[in-house]
Design an enzyme around this catalytic site. Sequence first.
Site, PDB file in Angstrom:
ATOM      1  N   ASN A  10       0.853  -0.829  -0.306  1.00 17.83           N
ATOM      2  CA  ASN A  10       0.209  -0.117   0.078  1.00 17.83           C
ATOM      3  C   ASN A  10       1.066   0.942   0.071  1.00 17.83           C
ATOM      4  OD1 ASN A  10      -1.767   2.027   0.626  1.00 17.83           O
ATOM      5  ND2 ASN A  10      -1.984   1.374   2.473  1.00 17.83           N
ATOM      6  N   LYS A  12       0.431   4.598  -0.249  1.00 14.72           N
ATOM      7  CA  LYS A  12      -0.514   5.632   0.123  1.00 14.72           C
ATOM      8  C   LYS A  12      -0.391   6.740  -0.663  1.00 14.72           C
ATOM      9  CE  LYS A  12       0.106   2.988   4.400  1.00 14.72           C
ATOM     10  NZ  LYS A  12      -0.457   3.035   6.282  1.00 14.72           N
ATOM     11  N   HIS A  99      -9.702   1.046   4.794  1.00 14.19           N
ATOM     12  CA  HIS A  99      -8.079   1.645   5.192  1.00 14.19           C
ATOM     13  C   HIS A  99      -8.810   2.256   6.907  1.00 14.19           C
ATOM     14  CE1 HIS A  99      -4.708   2.254   7.047  1.00 14.19           C
ATOM     15  NE2 HIS A  99      -3.600   1.441   5.835  1.00 14.19           N
ATOM     16  N   GLU A 101      -6.905   4.846   7.596  1.00 19.77           N
ATOM     17  CA  GLU A 101      -6.723   6.369   7.100  1.00 19.77           C
ATOM     18  C   GLU A 101      -8.195   6.704   6.876  1.00 19.77           C
ATOM     19  OE1 GLU A 101      -2.859   5.716   5.615  1.00 19.77           O
ATOM     20  OE2 GLU A 101      -2.061   5.143   7.145  1.00 19.77           O
ATOM     21  N   GLU A 171      -5.125  -5.223  10.793  1.00 19.68           N
ATOM     22  CA  GLU A 171      -4.177  -4.037  11.117  1.00 19.68           C
ATOM     23  C   GLU A 171      -4.300  -2.866  12.222  1.00 19.68           C
ATOM     24  OE1 GLU A 171      -2.034  -2.544   6.733  1.00 19.68           O
ATOM     25  OE2 GLU A 171      -3.546  -1.274   6.961  1.00 19.68           O
ATOM     26  N   GLY A 177       2.936   2.630  10.953  1.00 23.07           N
ATOM     27  CA  GLY A 177       3.662   3.240  10.698  1.00 23.07           C
ATOM     28  C   GLY A 177       4.270   3.782  12.073  1.00 23.07           C
ATOM     29  N   SER A 213       4.168  -1.153  10.356  1.00 25.97           N
ATOM     30  CA  SER A 213       5.114  -2.083  10.576  1.00 25.97           C
ATOM     31  C   SER A 213       6.028  -3.713  10.045  1.00 25.97           C
ATOM     32  CB  SER A 213       5.058  -1.620  12.399  1.00 25.97           C
ATOM     33  OG  SER A 213       4.691  -0.797  12.626  1.00 25.97           O
TER      34      SER A 213
HETATM   35  P1  13P Z   1       2.940   0.758   7.914  1.00 27.24           P
HETATM   36  O1  13P Z   1       3.505  -0.223   7.286  1.00 27.24           O
HETATM   37  O2  13P Z   1       3.966   1.884   7.315  1.00 27.24           O
HETATM   38  O3  13P Z   1       3.287   0.224   9.290  1.00 27.24           O
HETATM   39  O4  13P Z   1       1.634   1.091   6.907  1.00 27.24           O
HETATM   40  C1  13P Z   1       1.032  -0.500   7.246  1.00 27.24           C
HETATM   41  C2  13P Z   1      -0.567   0.256   6.525  1.00 27.24           C
HETATM   42  O5  13P Z   1      -1.085   1.057   6.778  1.00 27.24           O
HETATM   43  C3  13P Z   1      -1.262  -0.775   4.704  1.00 27.24           C
HETATM   44  O6  13P Z   1      -1.793  -0.536   4.802  1.00 27.24           O
END
Ligand code: 13P
Length: 252
Positions: A10, A12, A99, A101, A171, A177, A213
């Site tokens: 992903n 982003k 997600h 976010e 997740e 992150g 992560s």
């Molecule tokens: P990170 O791997 O940067 O923690 O992000 C995970 C994520 O949100 C994947 O959709």
Amino acid sequence: MTRRPLLAANWKMFKTVAQSVAYGRELIRRLETSAGLDAVDVLICPTSLSLWPLAQRVAGTAIRVGAQNLDLGSEGAMTGAVSGYLLREAGAEFVIVGHSERRQYFEEDDATVAKKVQAAIQAHLQPVLCVGETWQERQQDRTVEVIGRQVASALEGLGPEQASRVVVAYEPIWAIGTGSVPTPQDANQVATAIRRLMPPDIADATRILYGGSVSPKNIRDFACQSDIDGALVGGASLEAGTLMAMIELMVS
Ligand code: 13P
């Protein structure tokens, strides 16, 4: 039941069109000398702008391309919206839905997520349904309750054939992150709970990913768990070399 492992990237809101295409080229070059793709499905989810050029670049290889979001409907007077139908036409085979976010910054609630899962399936896209608890919910021992609500709501009204198209990504929000992760055994317990929530006919075949992560340091520990079938990776997927390392760690 053997489920084929999936490593999903992903990206982003990172990478220009040119950078996305260059990454695709680099990944193909690296995969030419690797057995990785024989054993792992690889999915890249760039921004919508990069979907078509990246899909063109990786066409004919085993690399799959997906979107990070879709809007409802197919076509119409909906300024700024991009539907599943349009994403599919641009080369996406998968789409990330729900997600954290999107839930947090775009105020998508469980009802919206459920509509998007249905819209994805109607558009012949495979939804990658993201679910996860906050740190506070985990501290209150409510992880399975929260995830149960998110999964049940997203799958409501889907028949077994439709539900069989869904990939679930667990997740934990606090792990995204941050560099903090649950133990692989903890994550596996949640994955087992998710599998129990799937319709019985398809539960065994559903792919469940861990995300938050993930890096070359820990991917193998997660991917080898009995109910975890791969990973959804953010930051560590942004370099083709690191993604390649994770593919190889998954198959080794
Ligand atoms: P990170 O791997 O940067 O923690 O992000 C995970 C994520 O949100 C994947 O959709």
